[in-house]
Motif scaffolding. Sequence first.
Motif, PDB file in Angstrom:
ATOM      1  N   UNK A 776      36.240  37.564  37.393  1.00 46.07           N
ATOM      2  CA  UNK A 776      37.662  37.465  37.702  1.00 46.07           C
ATOM      3  C   UNK A 776      38.072  36.003  37.779  1.00 46.07           C
ATOM      4  N   UNK A 777      39.166  35.661  37.094  1.00 49.08           N
ATOM      5  CA  UNK A 777      39.692  34.305  37.139  1.00 49.08           C
ATOM      6  C   UNK A 777      41.205  34.378  37.334  1.00 49.08           C
ATOM      7  N   UNK A 778      41.640  33.892  38.497  1.00 48.06           N
ATOM      8  CA  UNK A 778      43.073  33.899  38.818  1.00 48.06           C
ATOM      9  C   UNK A 778      43.680  35.295  38.684  1.00 48.06           C
ATOM     10  N   UNK A 779      42.922  36.307  39.122  1.00 48.33           N
ATOM     11  CA  UNK A 779      43.418  37.672  39.126  1.00 48.33           C
ATOM     12  C   UNK A 779      43.344  38.382  37.800  1.00 48.33           C
ATOM     13  N   UNK A 780      42.704  37.789  36.795  1.00 46.58           N
ATOM     14  CA  UNK A 780      42.587  38.418  35.475  1.00 46.58           C
ATOM     15  C   UNK A 780      41.107  38.495  35.098  1.00 46.58           C
ATOM     16  N   UNK A 781      40.658  39.666  34.667  1.00 45.85           N
ATOM     17  CA  UNK A 781      39.256  39.878  34.319  1.00 45.85           C
ATOM     18  C   UNK A 781      38.934  39.240  32.967  1.00 45.85           C
ATOM     19  N   UNK A 782      37.923  38.365  32.993  1.00 44.96           N
ATOM     20  CA  UNK A 782      37.408  37.732  31.777  1.00 44.96           C
ATOM     21  C   UNK A 782      36.165  38.501  31.339  1.00 44.96           C
ATOM     22  N   UNK A 793      31.088  48.828  38.911  1.00 43.64           N
ATOM     23  CA  UNK A 793      32.049  49.057  37.820  1.00 43.64           C
ATOM     24  C   UNK A 793      33.472  49.094  38.365  1.00 43.64           C
ATOM     25  N   UNK A 794      33.664  49.711  39.542  1.00 49.89           N
ATOM     26  CA  UNK A 794      35.010  49.789  40.100  1.00 49.89           C
ATOM     27  C   UNK A 794      35.595  48.407  40.335  1.00 49.89           C
ATOM     28  N   UNK A 795      34.743  47.433  40.646  1.00 51.46           N
ATOM     29  CA  UNK A 795      35.230  46.083  40.924  1.00 51.46           C
ATOM     30  C   UNK A 795      35.541  45.282  39.661  1.00 51.46           C
ATOM     31  N   UNK A 796      35.283  45.848  38.488  1.00 49.94           N
ATOM     32  CA  UNK A 796      35.772  45.216  37.257  1.00 49.94           C
ATOM     33  C   UNK A 796      37.226  45.626  36.991  1.00 49.94           C
ATOM     34  N   UNK A 797      37.718  46.633  37.745  1.00 48.64           N
ATOM     35  CA  UNK A 797      39.107  47.079  37.641  1.00 48.64           C
ATOM     36  C   UNK A 797      39.967  46.513  38.778  1.00 48.64           C
ATOM     37  N   UNK A 805      46.949  46.702  41.861  1.00 55.79           N
ATOM     38  CA  UNK A 805      47.875  45.615  41.533  1.00 55.79           C
ATOM     39  C   UNK A 805      47.259  44.234  41.728  1.00 55.79           C
ATOM     40  N   UNK A 806      46.012  44.171  42.279  1.00 60.82           N
ATOM     41  CA  UNK A 806      45.342  42.871  42.378  1.00 60.82           C
ATOM     42  C   UNK A 806      44.882  42.383  41.010  1.00 60.82           C
ATOM     43  N   UNK A 807      44.827  43.288  40.012  1.00 68.39           N
ATOM     44  CA  UNK A 807      44.623  42.884  38.618  1.00 68.39           C
ATOM     45  C   UNK A 807      45.968  42.383  38.104  1.00 68.39           C
ATOM     46  N   UNK A 808      46.108  41.069  38.077  1.00 69.45           N
ATOM     47  CA  UNK A 808      47.416  40.482  37.762  1.00 69.45           C
ATOM     48  C   UNK A 808      47.824  40.638  36.307  1.00 69.45           C
ATOM     49  N   UNK A 809      46.910  41.091  35.454  1.00 65.89           N
ATOM     50  CA  UNK A 809      47.298  41.370  34.068  1.00 65.89           C
ATOM     51  C   UNK A 809      48.135  42.637  33.982  1.00 65.89           C
ATOM     52  N   UNK A 810      48.080  43.470  35.035  1.00 65.26           N
ATOM     53  CA  UNK A 810      48.829  44.721  35.044  1.00 65.26           C
ATOM     54  C   UNK A 810      48.130  45.860  34.339  1.00 65.26           C
ATOM     55  N   UNK A 811      46.970  45.604  33.746  1.00 64.63           N
ATOM     56  CA  UNK A 811      46.300  46.628  32.932  1.00 64.63           C
ATOM     57  C   UNK A 811      45.767  47.773  33.780  1.00 64.63           C
ATOM     58  N   UNK A 812      45.237  47.489  34.984  1.00 63.01           N
ATOM     59  CA  UNK A 812      44.709  48.568  35.819  1.00 63.01           C
ATOM     60  C   UNK A 812      45.834  49.484  36.291  1.00 63.01           C
ATOM     61  N   UNK A 813      46.941  48.898  36.712  1.00 63.62           N
ATOM     62  CA  UNK A 813      48.099  49.705  37.115  1.00 63.62           C
ATOM     63  C   UNK A 813      48.595  50.541  35.947  1.00 63.62           C
ATOM     64  N   UNK A 814      48.671  49.947  34.766  1.00 64.27           N
ATOM     65  CA  UNK A 814      49.130  50.681  33.585  1.00 64.27           C
ATOM     66  C   UNK A 814      48.170  51.814  33.234  1.00 64.27           C
ATOM     67  N   UNK A 815      46.867  51.572  33.410  1.00 62.87           N
ATOM     68  CA  UNK A 815      45.839  52.574  33.132  1.00 62.87           C
ATOM     69  C   UNK A 815      46.038  53.798  34.034  1.00 62.87           C
ATOM     70  N   UNK A 816      46.223  53.563  35.337  1.00 56.53           N
ATOM     71  CA  UNK A 816      46.460  54.663  36.267  1.00 56.53           C
ATOM     72  C   UNK A 816      47.781  55.367  35.938  1.00 56.53           C
TER      73      UNK A 816
END
Length: 831
Positions: A776-782, A793-797, A805-816
């Motif tokens: 994680x870098x600045x709230x975005x998974x690299x 695995x859950x902590x990669x999301x 919403x702690x995934x600042x890319x928004x991808x986890x929220x969009x996935x759910x």
Amino acid sequence: MSDYSVTLSTTEPNNYVGLIKLRQGDVASQSIQATITANGQLFNFDRLAVFFNAVLPNGNVVRDKVTNVDYVNSKLSYVVADSFLQEVTQVTAWFSFENDEKIIDSTKNFQYSVIAGWKECIPQGNYIYELSEIQREIEEIIGNKDFTSLIKRMDALETKTIYLDQVKADKTELNETNEGLGKLENATSTLENKISSLSSGSPKAVSKVSDMVDKTKNYVYTGTEQGYVAGNWYYWTGSFWVSGGTYQSTGIADKSVTQEKLDNNVNESIKLSLENGGTYQNLLIGTFKDGYVRPDGTFSTADAKSNYHTYNYECKTGERFKVSGSVVNQYTTLVAFFNGDKFINYLGIGDVGGTYKAFIDFEFSVPTNSDNFYLLNVGVVTLPEVKKLIPIKEISNTVNIAKNDIPLLNESIGEFKDIELNKLEHGYYKPDGTFGTVTGSSHTVYYTNVTPGEHIRVTGTVQNMYTTLVTLFDINHKAISYLKTGVQNQSPILFENYEFIIPDGCYEISLFNFSTSSSINPKIQKLSYFSIEEVASDINQIKNSINNDFKDKKIAWFGTSIPAGGYIGLGNDESYPMKIGKILDAKVYNESVGSSPAHCKWKSKITEENPYGFNGNYENCSRALGNTVEEMQWIIDHWNASFWSNPPKSRPTNIEEILSFSYENKLKKHLSTGSEPVDLFVFDHGHNDQWHIDSVTPDDPYDMFSFQGTMNFFIKMILEDNPRARIIIIGEYENQNVPKISQAQSHLANYWSIPIMPLWEVLGFSNKKITTTGFWQNGIWQKNGGISQEISIINTYLADGTHPHSDLSGKTTEYITQQLVVWLKSNIRFF
């Protein structure tokens, strides 16, 4: 209703009316609101009838009377009829001002675009019957007599009535007008009676005029008396017998015309239209020659000095063109076809002893064996225009079709951005593709490189008919086409945000701008298309709106910071409940609150200081959905009690907010009797109850000291208000780290037989660990590039281990969001 407000002039060109887009099928909902001027002043058209006119691509002219006219303020309003929207194309139109049979004046031409829509009774490209055509049919039935003047006189009197009413004319004049209308209506009624009698039975055959004694009937004359024709039928006008033409003359039966009976040009046109389709593209001005072609195919230069200019173009049999030119009299042809120097045929001719006659977008197919044609243009006010149909089968990619005058719906596909201009020159390009040099800076040409298929928008000003707004060049800088010219002896014309598509073979364009003190800065822009993801998202939204059971439904969503997307869920568009509502076209009340449990009272915690048995976590208890307003007020008042593990530093100031978190304020208002009733209740609770959660129903099913009892209390309240209320449970996103949450939620769903969405089964949020260089870098998974680490695995999301919403890319929220949308649409229906 779509209203287009424009200013139209009878003296100045009207190329600045803006973009007018009219959709097929939008009946009585699209209007043109026009202010009419002349020489910069309001145009006085008192007592004149107003008509809306248009030339369709097939050459037919349609017209309709304008009835909403404000004579005092020189304004008119016309609701566009279906007959003006027959074909998806650009249409040339104008308003005319008429007195009886005479056209007194008219506005200069302007254009509107017809865009596709539902059309049930408008055959594409076919002519629509107007009232004037029905009138003509009636006139033919009653004897080929011309009653146009009668009808026009009625129109004129109606116009006069409207005018007099507006300017409050004196009663005498108004009465005279109404009396005239009454007489004309009586005359019309008489004609209708004649038609009715004709259709009610066969006319009686007589050989002598003296036998035509019943003046209410029609007769077929079979005799030889002077002034009467055998075989014709006759009717009484009130003064004498008038012939209605040949009785039972042969007409054309429905479906009786075969293709073999059609003219070759018509057949070629039908074949081209059906097989190919395509778009029209401007051709450069053809080879110039003074004079004109006569109907017999000979060429005359006798009147060359009178500005008779003819232009030659190459062509092939079956090719389709639109041309604009003009003729003068019966000796001048608009288009003359040749094979080499051999005359083939002609189209368009002037009137006998007539005057100047213009043809706008005259459409034709090239006849057999023709390889060139001449186009005549009389006068020097405008240059001729020739457009050639480029069939779709000749275009490698349909996106490359030149749309010249038909702007696209750009808002849905991208945005325009300025592009760099390579160079500039002082001068201008002519319609024949040659360059004219001008000293000074008022005439400037700008260049830029382009690619076929690009959507371009330009702003520039042309000076006269010899200056082109845009010239198109091939890869070797050879002019291949142009777009728009000015008008001779007229003011410069500004084209603002003029759009077109770069056609095949074009790799460079020039933009001309004639500078004046009021000029707008020239610019060239290119449409930057939205990404595939953005377009796909739009498409998905459209798909979701089809057969959508959730459309316009109202949903109340209760839960923790996970569905809230932070502290407060209400109005948080980035939370997944709100995103779901947008996709499903439903209204969502996201009542979720950060740190909120369903219940916060434990029997084991009851003491004299803590009579309600609060669990000791101040933040948790001050946000619990299961508290009453009274209990919330007690928490506020006893903020500094010693049993709190994390009390505030001072008395809370957000008193109203804390009180609003009670179910009495948050849930009850969404019941059928509340202020904001909903169609669906969603409970996304459990995560913040994990420290005191049970998977069995207590002895008292509604015991508020347990998770099950509190949730049972909520559900019972809802169902007692409405036994058919829809209620669902959103399951925890994992069931390995704290499995008792999902177990408690499943038990609750089974107890009430209500649907549960087991997120733990579909998200893949496993607690199993893997080794990866992702981080994680600045709230975005690299995905890689970090130090090798072991991670669940859950902590990669979840960047913070808890919140989507702690995934600042928004991808986890969009996935759910997407998982829930699919489940809701597949499993939930409304009674």
